[in-house]
Design a protein around this motif. Structure first.
Motif, PDB file in Angstrom:
ATOM      1  N   SER A 154     -34.782 -82.501  26.302  1.00 14.51           N
ATOM      2  CA  SER A 154     -33.605 -83.091  25.668  1.00 14.51           C
ATOM      3  C   SER A 154     -33.221 -84.280  26.540  1.00 14.51           C
ATOM      4  O   SER A 154     -33.342 -84.224  27.763  1.00 14.51           O
ATOM      5  N   TYR A 155     -32.795 -85.367  25.901  1.00 15.01           N
ATOM      6  CA  TYR A 155     -32.525 -86.576  26.690  1.00 15.01           C
ATOM      7  C   TYR A 155     -31.620 -87.543  25.938  1.00 15.01           C
ATOM      8  O   TYR A 155     -31.422 -87.439  24.733  1.00 15.01           O
ATOM      9  N   TYR A 156     -31.092 -88.461  26.708  1.00 20.43           N
ATOM     10  CA  TYR A 156     -30.425 -89.649  26.217  1.00 20.43           C
ATOM     11  C   TYR A 156     -31.248 -90.822  26.736  1.00 20.43           C
ATOM     12  O   TYR A 156     -31.638 -90.827  27.911  1.00 20.43           O
ATOM     13  N   PRO A 157     -31.561 -91.828  25.895  1.00 20.47           N
ATOM     14  CA  PRO A 157     -32.372 -92.952  26.360  1.00 20.47           C
ATOM     15  C   PRO A 157     -31.780 -93.630  27.601  1.00 20.47           C
ATOM     16  O   PRO A 157     -30.565 -93.746  27.743  1.00 20.47           O
ATOM     17  N   ARG A 158     -32.671 -94.014  28.475  1.00 18.87           N
ATOM     18  CA  ARG A 158     -32.344 -94.686  29.741  1.00 18.87           C
ATOM     19  C   ARG A 158     -31.464 -93.822  30.638  1.00 18.87           C
ATOM     20  O   ARG A 158     -30.642 -94.321  31.401  1.00 18.87           O
ATOM     21  N   SER A 159     -31.626 -92.537  30.514  1.00 20.03           N
ATOM     22  CA  SER A 159     -30.912 -91.585  31.350  1.00 20.03           C
ATOM     23  C   SER A 159     -31.915 -90.525  31.770  1.00 20.03           C
ATOM     24  O   SER A 159     -33.099 -90.640  31.481  1.00 20.03           O
ATOM     25  N   GLU A 160     -31.451 -89.489  32.390  1.00 27.11           N
ATOM     26  CA  GLU A 160     -32.373 -88.432  32.782  1.00 27.11           C
ATOM     27  C   GLU A 160     -32.646 -87.511  31.602  1.00 27.11           C
ATOM     28  O   GLU A 160     -32.010 -87.600  30.561  1.00 27.11           O
ATOM     29  N   PHE A 161     -33.621 -86.630  31.776  1.00 26.29           N
ATOM     30  CA  PHE A 161     -33.947 -85.666  30.739  1.00 26.29           C
ATOM     31  C   PHE A 161     -34.090 -84.294  31.365  1.00 26.29           C
ATOM     32  O   PHE A 161     -34.260 -84.168  32.573  1.00 26.29           O
ATOM     33  N   ARG A 162     -34.004 -83.279  30.533  1.00 26.95           N
ATOM     34  CA  ARG A 162     -34.131 -81.888  30.980  1.00 26.95           C
ATOM     35  C   ARG A 162     -35.203 -81.192  30.152  1.00 26.95           C
ATOM     36  O   ARG A 162     -35.221 -81.304  28.930  1.00 26.95           O
ATOM     37  N   CYS A 163     -36.073 -80.466  30.832  1.00 28.82           N
ATOM     38  CA  CYS A 163     -37.139 -79.725  30.169  1.00 28.82           C
ATOM     39  C   CYS A 163     -36.665 -78.343  29.753  1.00 28.82           C
ATOM     40  O   CYS A 163     -35.784 -77.767  30.375  1.00 28.82           O
ATOM     41  N   PHE A 164     -37.293 -77.816  28.705  1.00 31.50           N
ATOM     42  CA  PHE A 164     -36.994 -76.460  28.261  1.00 31.50           C
ATOM     43  C   PHE A 164     -38.244 -75.812  27.687  1.00 31.50           C
ATOM     44  O   PHE A 164     -39.213 -76.482  27.339  1.00 31.50           O
ATOM     45  N   VAL A 165     -38.205 -74.491  27.617  1.00 27.04           N
ATOM     46  CA  VAL A 165     -39.219 -73.694  26.941  1.00 27.04           C
ATOM     47  C   VAL A 165     -38.444 -72.686  26.102  1.00 27.04           C
ATOM     48  O   VAL A 165     -37.392 -72.194  26.519  1.00 27.04           O
ATOM     49  N   GLY A 166     -38.934 -72.402  24.889  1.00 21.00           N
ATOM     50  CA  GLY A 166     -38.186 -71.487  24.027  1.00 21.00           C
ATOM     51  C   GLY A 166     -38.909 -71.148  22.754  1.00 21.00           C
ATOM     52  O   GLY A 166     -40.111 -71.367  22.624  1.00 21.00           O
ATOM     53  N   ASN A 167     -38.148 -70.613  21.810  1.00 18.83           N
ATOM     54  CA  ASN A 167     -38.637 -70.251  20.478  1.00 18.83           C
ATOM     55  C   ASN A 167     -37.938 -71.100  19.439  1.00 18.83           C
ATOM     56  O   ASN A 167     -36.755 -71.397  19.578  1.00 18.83           O
ATOM     57  N   LEU A 168     -38.662 -71.436  18.376  1.00 19.48           N
ATOM     58  CA  LEU A 168     -38.084 -72.128  17.234  1.00 19.48           C
ATOM     59  C   LEU A 168     -37.928 -71.119  16.107  1.00 19.48           C
ATOM     60  O   LEU A 168     -38.884 -70.440  15.734  1.00 19.48           O
ATOM     61  N   ASP A 169     -36.711 -71.022  15.583  1.00 23.33           N
ATOM     62  CA  ASP A 169     -36.447 -70.198  14.402  1.00 23.33           C
ATOM     63  C   ASP A 169     -36.310 -71.144  13.222  1.00 23.33           C
ATOM     64  O   ASP A 169     -35.287 -71.820  13.091  1.00 23.33           O
ATOM     65  N   PRO A 170     -37.338 -71.228  12.353  1.00 25.02           N
ATOM     66  CA  PRO A 170     -37.293 -72.191  11.249  1.00 25.02           C
ATOM     67  C   PRO A 170     -36.144 -71.928  10.258  1.00 25.02           C
ATOM     68  O   PRO A 170     -35.617 -72.859   9.674  1.00 25.02           O
ATOM     69  N   GLN A 171     -35.757 -70.664  10.082  1.00 29.62           N
ATOM     70  CA  GLN A 171     -34.672 -70.361   9.152  1.00 29.62           C
ATOM     71  C   GLN A 171     -33.336 -70.920   9.628  1.00 29.62           C
ATOM     72  O   GLN A 171     -32.587 -71.495   8.858  1.00 29.62           O
ATOM     73  N   SER A 172     -33.018 -70.737  10.889  1.00 29.40           N
ATOM     74  CA  SER A 172     -31.735 -71.220  11.404  1.00 29.40           C
ATOM     75  C   SER A 172     -31.840 -72.633  11.974  1.00 29.40           C
ATOM     76  O   SER A 172     -30.832 -73.214  12.352  1.00 29.40           O
ATOM     77  N   GLU A 173     -33.050 -73.181  12.028  1.00 29.62           N
ATOM     78  CA  GLU A 173     -33.289 -74.503  12.615  1.00 29.62           C
ATOM     79  C   GLU A 173     -32.698 -74.590  14.009  1.00 29.62           C
ATOM     80  O   GLU A 173     -31.967 -75.516  14.350  1.00 29.62           O
ATOM     81  N   ALA A 174     -33.033 -73.603  14.835  1.00 34.44           N
ATOM     82  CA  ALA A 174     -32.513 -73.558  16.200  1.00 34.44           C
ATOM     83  C   ALA A 174     -33.628 -73.226  17.173  1.00 34.44           C
ATOM     84  O   ALA A 174     -34.557 -72.493  16.848  1.00 34.44           O
ATOM     85  N   VAL A 175     -33.521 -73.797  18.362  1.00 35.67           N
ATOM     86  CA  VAL A 175     -34.417 -73.481  19.465  1.00 35.67           C
ATOM     87  C   VAL A 175     -33.598 -72.694  20.481  1.00 35.67           C
ATOM     88  O   VAL A 175     -32.543 -73.139  20.922  1.00 35.67           O
ATOM     89  N   THR A 176     -34.058 -71.504  20.829  1.00 32.03           N
ATOM     90  CA  THR A 176     -33.430 -70.725  21.892  1.00 32.03           C
ATOM     91  C   THR A 176     -34.443 -70.588  23.010  1.00 32.03           C
ATOM     92  O   THR A 176     -35.632 -70.433  22.761  1.00 32.03           O
ATOM     93  N   GLY A 177     -33.971 -70.663  24.230  1.00 28.02           N
ATOM     94  CA  GLY A 177     -34.888 -70.571  25.354  1.00 28.02           C
ATOM     95  C   GLY A 177     -34.184 -70.791  26.662  1.00 28.02           C
ATOM     96  O   GLY A 177     -33.024 -70.425  26.813  1.00 28.02           O
ATOM     97  N   VAL A 178     -34.893 -71.409  27.596  1.00 27.88           N
ATOM     98  CA  VAL A 178     -34.328 -71.688  28.914  1.00 27.88           C
ATOM     99  C   VAL A 178     -34.595 -73.133  29.291  1.00 27.88           C
ATOM    100  O   VAL A 178     -35.644 -73.693  29.026  1.00 27.88           O
ATOM    101  N   MET A 179     -33.586 -73.735  29.905  1.00 27.14           N
ATOM    102  CA  MET A 179     -33.700 -75.072  30.479  1.00 27.14           C
ATOM    103  C   MET A 179     -34.332 -74.878  31.850  1.00 27.14           C
ATOM    104  O   MET A 179     -33.947 -73.972  32.593  1.00 27.14           O
ATOM    105  N   LEU A 180     -35.289 -75.702  32.184  1.00 22.21           N
ATOM    106  CA  LEU A 180     -35.958 -75.591  33.483  1.00 22.21           C
ATOM    107  C   LEU A 180     -35.293 -76.536  34.470  1.00 22.21           C
ATOM    108  O   LEU A 180     -35.434 -77.749  34.364  1.00 22.21           O
ATOM    109  N   ALA A 181     -34.544 -75.993  35.404  1.00 23.33           N
ATOM    110  CA  ALA A 181     -33.909 -76.812  36.445  1.00 23.33           C
ATOM    111  C   ALA A 181     -35.004 -77.312  37.374  1.00 23.33           C
ATOM    112  O   ALA A 181     -35.900 -76.569  37.751  1.00 23.33           O
ATOM    113  N   SER A 182     -34.913 -78.560  37.768  1.00 23.07           N
ATOM    114  CA  SER A 182     -36.020 -79.219  38.455  1.00 23.07           C
ATOM    115  C   SER A 182     -36.511 -78.513  39.711  1.00 23.07           C
ATOM    116  O   SER A 182     -37.684 -78.252  39.842  1.00 23.07           O
ATOM    117  N   MET A 183     -35.641 -78.217  40.641  1.00 26.00           N
ATOM    118  CA  MET A 183     -36.104 -77.623  41.886  1.00 26.00           C
ATOM    119  C   MET A 183     -35.436 -76.277  42.163  1.00 26.00           C
ATOM    120  O   MET A 183     -35.379 -75.839  43.293  1.00 26.00           O
TER     121      MET A 183
END
Length: 154
Positions: free
Chosen positions: A70-99
């Motif tokens: 997830s990101y805003y252009p010309r800013s930092e971004f955050r990585c995630f891993v998760g599941n996509l639920d097509p019915q609810s159009e939602a991704v649930t998971g965990v954000m990976l903190a860098s260090m």
């Protein structure tokens, strides 16, 4: 439009506090099958890519499992891993903190966002970085995410 559902903002990166529908929820586990082909997706608050002050979500999908940023252009971004639920159009998971060893649970509501057609070279770079972060941190992920085959993330 405010996509923020509910979360203690002190735990979210500042760039996410404005936008992409994050809230804390339990995440369902899903094993990934090695034969699943990856599909790339890009969603944004704007119908146009790379707009300043607009939030975006880019991810690769392996069955119902996703790895992305997830990101805003010309800013930092955050990585995630998760599941996509097509019915609810939602991704649930965990954000990976860098260090850090801990991960922040997320819920990304895609329904109010616009699906965009093409990934930019920058989107592809962020995806590659996030896929490598998942490979590097495989043993630190919650048990339900450890079975993600590294070969899928190459």
């Amino acid at each position: 439009m405010n996509f923020l559902q509910s979360s203690p903002l002190k735990y979210l990166p500042p760039l996410l506090a404005v936008g992409l529908g994050f809230s804390f929820q339990a995440m369902p586990g899903l094993a990934v099958q090695p034969s699943v082909q990856a599909e790339s997706h890009l969603y944004g608050q704007s119908q146009k890519p790379n707009q300043l002050k607009q939030g975006y979500v880019v991810f690769e999908q392996y069955g119902n499992t996703v790895v992305g940023a997830s990101y805003y252009p010309r800013s930092e971004f955050r990585c995630f891993v998760g599941n996509l639920d097509p019915q609810s159009e939602a991704v649930t998971g965990v954000m990976l903190a860098s260090m850090q060893r801990s991960q922040t649970p997320i819920n990304i509501n895609l329904s109010p966002l616009h699906q965009l057609d093409r990934l930019s070279p920058n989107d592809q770079r962020m995806l590659a970085t996030c896929k490598q972060a998942v490979v590097n941190r495989q043993q630190q992920l919650p048990a339900r995410w450890q079975p993600i085959p590294a070969a899928l993330l190459q």
